[in-house]
Design a protein around this motif. Sequence first.
Motif, short mmCIF file in Angstrom:
data_model
loop_
_atom_site.label_atom_id
_atom_site.label_comp_id
_atom_site.label_asym_id
_atom_site.label_seq_id
_atom_site.Cartn_x
_atom_site.Cartn_y
_atom_site.Cartn_z
N VAL A 123 139.22 99.75 12.82
CA VAL A 123 139.27 100.76 11.93
C VAL A 123 137.81 100.99 11.70
CG1 VAL A 123 138.94 98.95 9.86
CG2 VAL A 123 139.91 101.22 9.50
N ASP B 180 142.40 99.68 4.59
CA ASP B 180 143.20 99.68 5.94
C ASP B 180 144.06 98.34 5.91
OD1 ASP B 180 143.56 100.15 9.03
OD2 ASP B 180 142.83 97.98 8.89
N ARG C 218 147.96 99.21 6.40
CA ARG C 218 148.83 98.38 7.43
C ARG C 218 150.07 97.59 6.94
NH1 ARG C 218 146.58 94.84 9.88
NH2 ARG C 218 144.65 94.80 8.66
#
Length: 123
Positions: free
Chosen positions: A94, A115, A119
């Motif tokens: 990322v 992130d 996720r």
Amino acid sequence: MNAIRTVLLTLSLGLALPAEATPTTPAGEISVAQVVDLIQRSPKDTAARNAAIAYLAGVGETTGLLVAEAERRSSVSITCARPLGISSVAAFAVLSRTDKATWTKTAATPILVEDMLNRAGCR
């Protein structure tokens, strides 16, 4: 004998210090450049690996605690489809997608937290 010890101590301290430190952001935050540097050096540099592990563990644990506390207080409703998690592979992926020209000016932590939440499918 004391002169030899002094020279050896001086040399060992000089070798232990990094030749060039990766800078924090102008606001003093941990930069994308710092985290990428630590992750890249981790396979061959124990100190870098330990620092990367400590940083990523801190980000992961703190994010999990804040999500749990927000849910407990009912101030924010956060539900995640999967457990929160972070790894050096995911972090590197990322962070590498950010504009390299801004790495020294961009804080890594908000990118990693976003992130992790994405996720895990958090809403």
